[in-house]
Enzyme design. Structure first.
Site, mmCIF file in Angstrom:
data_model
loop_
_atom_site.group_PDB
_atom_site.id
_atom_site.type_symbol
_atom_site.label_atom_id
_atom_site.label_comp_id
_atom_site.label_asym_id
_atom_site.label_seq_id
_atom_site.Cartn_x
_atom_site.Cartn_y
_atom_site.Cartn_z
ATOM 1 N N GLY A 146 2.107 5.013 1.366
ATOM 2 C CA GLY A 146 2.369 5.580 2.689
ATOM 3 C C GLY A 146 1.194 6.397 3.181
ATOM 4 N N CYS A 196 21.376 5.581 3.384
ATOM 5 C CA CYS A 196 21.374 6.530 4.502
ATOM 6 C C CYS A 196 22.755 6.629 5.140
ATOM 7 C CB CYS A 196 20.342 6.099 5.532
ATOM 8 S SG CYS A 196 20.510 4.366 5.982
ATOM 9 N N GLU A 240 14.580 4.991 11.910
ATOM 10 C CA GLU A 240 15.887 4.987 11.228
ATOM 11 C C GLU A 240 15.739 5.881 10.012
ATOM 12 O OE1 GLU A 240 18.359 3.716 12.567
ATOM 13 O OE2 GLU A 240 17.653 2.082 13.830
ATOM 14 N N GLY A 287 0.824 -1.205 0.000
ATOM 15 C CA GLY A 287 0.000 0.000 0.000
ATOM 16 C C GLY A 287 0.852 1.246 0.000
HETATM 17 P P1 NAD Z 1 9.876 7.509 2.538
HETATM 18 O O1 NAD Z 1 9.937 8.092 3.899
HETATM 19 O O2 NAD Z 1 9.227 8.277 1.474
HETATM 20 O O3 NAD Z 1 9.105 6.116 2.567
HETATM 21 C C1 NAD Z 1 9.467 5.081 3.462
HETATM 22 C C2 NAD Z 1 8.237 4.253 3.753
HETATM 23 O O4 NAD Z 1 7.304 5.067 4.451
HETATM 24 C C3 NAD Z 1 7.514 3.732 2.506
HETATM 25 O O5 NAD Z 1 7.033 2.435 2.780
HETATM 26 C C4 NAD Z 1 6.358 4.718 2.371
HETATM 27 O O6 NAD Z 1 5.242 4.161 1.707
HETATM 28 C C5 NAD Z 1 6.036 4.996 3.820
HETATM 29 N N1 NAD Z 1 5.331 6.249 4.087
HETATM 30 C C6 NAD Z 1 5.376 7.402 3.371
HETATM 31 N N2 NAD Z 1 4.577 8.331 3.939
HETATM 32 C C7 NAD Z 1 4.023 7.766 5.038
HETATM 33 C C8 NAD Z 1 3.139 8.231 6.063
HETATM 34 N N3 NAD Z 1 2.652 9.458 6.051
HETATM 35 N N4 NAD Z 1 2.803 7.384 7.054
HETATM 36 C C9 NAD Z 1 3.304 6.150 7.101
HETATM 37 N N5 NAD Z 1 4.144 5.640 6.171
HETATM 38 C C10 NAD Z 1 4.505 6.441 5.142
HETATM 39 O O7 NAD Z 1 11.362 7.109 2.190
HETATM 40 P P2 NAD Z 1 11.884 6.407 0.854
HETATM 41 O O8 NAD Z 1 11.911 7.446 -0.196
HETATM 42 O O9 NAD Z 1 11.153 5.146 0.589
HETATM 43 O O10 NAD Z 1 13.360 5.979 1.306
HETATM 44 C C11 NAD Z 1 14.442 6.842 1.258
HETATM 45 C C12 NAD Z 1 14.706 7.469 2.616
HETATM 46 O O11 NAD Z 1 14.886 6.464 3.606
HETATM 47 C C13 NAD Z 1 15.974 8.289 2.636
HETATM 48 O O12 NAD Z 1 15.730 9.531 3.247
HETATM 49 C C14 NAD Z 1 16.934 7.474 3.479
HETATM 50 O O13 NAD Z 1 17.906 8.170 4.145
HETATM 51 C C15 NAD Z 1 16.035 6.763 4.395
HETATM 52 N N6 NAD Z 1 16.667 5.508 4.852
HETATM 53 C C16 NAD Z 1 17.129 5.415 6.146
HETATM 54 C C17 NAD Z 1 17.762 4.270 6.582
HETATM 55 C C18 NAD Z 1 18.263 4.138 7.999
HETATM 56 O O14 NAD Z 1 18.443 3.030 8.456
HETATM 57 N N7 NAD Z 1 18.496 5.220 8.711
HETATM 58 C C19 NAD Z 1 17.938 3.214 5.712
HETATM 59 C C20 NAD Z 1 17.475 3.336 4.404
HETATM 60 C C21 NAD Z 1 16.822 4.495 3.994
#
Ligand code: NAD
Length: 471
Positions: A202, A278, A244, A200
């Site tokens: 976010g 990240c 994270e 689904g």
């Molecule tokens: P994102 O935050 O857009 O999405 C991550 C997840 O959150 C997805 O499954 C998305 O569908 C969901 N999501 C989005 N909006 C939401 C909401 N309002 N409520 C609940 N869930 C929601 O991130 P992305 O673009 O998929 O990934 C890239 C980002 O992730 C980068 O900023 C990166 O730094 C970070 N990241 C961090 C780590 C870590 O361990 N610190 C590891 C990998 C990636």
């Protein structure tokens, strides 16, 4: 074209209610390769209800039984390594070395957690108090696209070890990988409802899950912006959260470093996972007097970082995951020039010979001011900012002048000095001279890189709540 139309709920694949569909792409060709049906609030509610029923059973199992489940999960995932790697190459496009590592490690995180579980102190005596570590309640996990298998398996492993059931909402951009992984996880024969996976968006499924009153704990990996929204939503019912988030790590090259080795290491840590990581060290801090030599070495070192599709074994940098991500990286490259930095390699537009696919030229910016946006914001692509410093004090100051604090790096010849510098850095992790990953050590960030830690004992404790009985 593959169509993903099912969630995994209560131990079985179940159809997603009629809803919107999202396209899935091969980022190396830009071709659409599938669709995923997106869950609505009712689908999420069904998954949480299944997890809630299963919690009663899983929370009462002895740790040895759960260690056995973890071993079964490890086998189920490991035997599917080739299929998982193939799907990840197609849908995510990362270079083969990263894909192979990611698909192989996905199975081993269960064994790491089984090892943690076996020596974990569930009962502790503190003075007159008997302290028991108890499973926290039904957990939710929300994961990003940049290492889909690893994040799902890591969070599932911790939930099982803790004795909690879990509902996982992976990135909607990784649905083919999620399907292959879920089919593998199903073979482990977990009790029904302990593991639930919903596809689904976010905005709909993610938001419904993080607001659900029956969820006690959220483990989220993704962007800082989304992490902030989840933290606010979680506050309503005081859910525990592990976040994270992003990073903007500094790689400090000290003036006694072996420059040949240091530059090779800097490029490896900067371009890990095509820069979509990240933990990538995207600010390269160089002593002013060594700048001309380091710049030349960095530019020359790019010859070892060919860009190309995962199907070419020589590729070390793959495409960005999506058009949106490609455009984002391009916009930062434009911004860097506007902010006064100098492009010493790479730049806008696609690499020569790659006119299809979301490929980016690995780009090095020199003369970067740490106050500018390219030095402060997470670009999430193969773009490095080279920043000059005067002395160790100055290097530490620049490294810590960041909103993020996930992982920093120190490269130098004198072990005592590298330690001294490392100890002053504000990040959850510091890597000295390219040291190897330690899977049982806590992982997570300071400042806006997040809250809490994952993996090993520290990760397990975030899925537990201590209960004290006084006698
Ligand atoms: P994102 O935050 O857009 O999405 C991550 C997840 O959150 C997805 O499954 C998305 O569908 C969901 N999501 C989005 N909006 C939401 C909401 N309002 N409520 C609940 N869930 C929601 O991130 P992305 O673009 O998929 O990934 C890239 C980002 O992730 C980068 O900023 C990166 O730094 C970070 N990241 C961090 C780590 C870590 O361990 N610190 C590891 C990998 C990636």
């Amino acid at each position: 074209m593959r169509q993903i139309t099912q969630n995994y709920v209560d131990g079985a694949f179940q159809p997603v209610s009629d809803g919107e569909e999202a396209p899935l792409f091969n980022p190396a060709t830009e071709e659409q390769i599938g669709t995923v049906r997106l869950s609505n609030v009712n689908d999420v509610n069904a998954a949480v209800a299944a997890a809630k029923r299963a919690f009663t059973r899983i929370s009462g199992t002895p740790p040895a039984e759960r260690a056995e489940m973890l071993r079964r999960l490890s086998v189920a995932v490991s035997v599917n390594g080739d299929r998982m790697a193939e799907t990840m190459r197609e849908e995510y496009g990362a270079p083969s070395s990263f894909v192979d590592f990611s698909a192989r490690r996905a199975g081993s995180v269960f064994l790491d957690m089984a090892a943690t579980l076996e020596s974990f102190a569930w009962q502790r005596r503190i003075g007159s108090a008997e302290v028991e570590m108890r499973p926290i309640g039904v957990a939710a996990a929300i994961t990003p696209w940049n290492s889909n298998y690893g994040f799902i398996c890591g969070k599932l492993a911790t939930a099982i070890a803790a004795g909690t059931s879990i509902v996982i909402k992976p990135s909607e951009m990784s649905a083919l990988q999620t399907q292959v992984l879920t089919e593998a996880l199903h073979k482990a024969g977990l009790p029904a409802g302990v593991l639930n996976i919903v596809n689904g968006s976010g905005a709909v499924a993610g938001a419904a899950l993080t607001a659900h009153p029956d969820i006690a704990k959220i483990s989220f990996t993704g962007s800082t912006v989304t992490g902030r929204a989840i933290l606010q939503s979680a506050a309503e019912t005081m859910k525990r959260v592990t976040l994270e988030l992003g990073g903007k790590g500094a790689q400090i090259i000290l003036d006694d470093a072996d420059l040949e080795a240091a530059v090779a290491q800097v490029l490896a840590s900067g371009f890990i996972n095509s820069g979509q990581a990240c933990i990538a060290g995207t600010r390269v801090l160089v002593p002013a007097r060594l700048m001309p030599e380091v710049r030349d070495r960095l530019v020359a070192g790019l010859a070892d970082w060919p860009v190309g599709p995962a199907s070419d074994p020589a590729s070390r940098i793959g495409p960005m995951v999506s058009r949106k991500q490609w455009e984002r990286v391009q916009s930062y490259i434009r911004l860097g020039t506007q902010e006064g930095a100098t492009i010493i390699a790479g730049g806008e537009v696609r690499p020569a010979g790659l006119d299809r696919g979301w490929f980016v030229r690995p780009t090095l910016f020199a003369d970067v001011d740490n106050a500018t946006r390219i030095a402060r914001e997470e670009i999430f692509g193969p773009v490095l900012c080279v920043i000059s410093y005067d002395n160790d004090e100055d290097a530490v100051r620049i490294a810590n002048d960041a909103d993020y604090g996930l992982q920093n790096f120190v490269l130098g010849g004198d072990p005592e000095r590298t330690w001294r510098v490392a100890a002053r850095l504000e990040s959850g992790r510091v890597t000295i001279n390219g040291a190897a990953h330690e899977p049982l050590a806590p992982f997570g960030g300071c400042k806006q890189s997040g809250i809490g830690r994952e993996f090993g004992v520290f990760g397990l404790e975030t899925f537990l709540e201590p209960q004290v009985v006084l006698t």
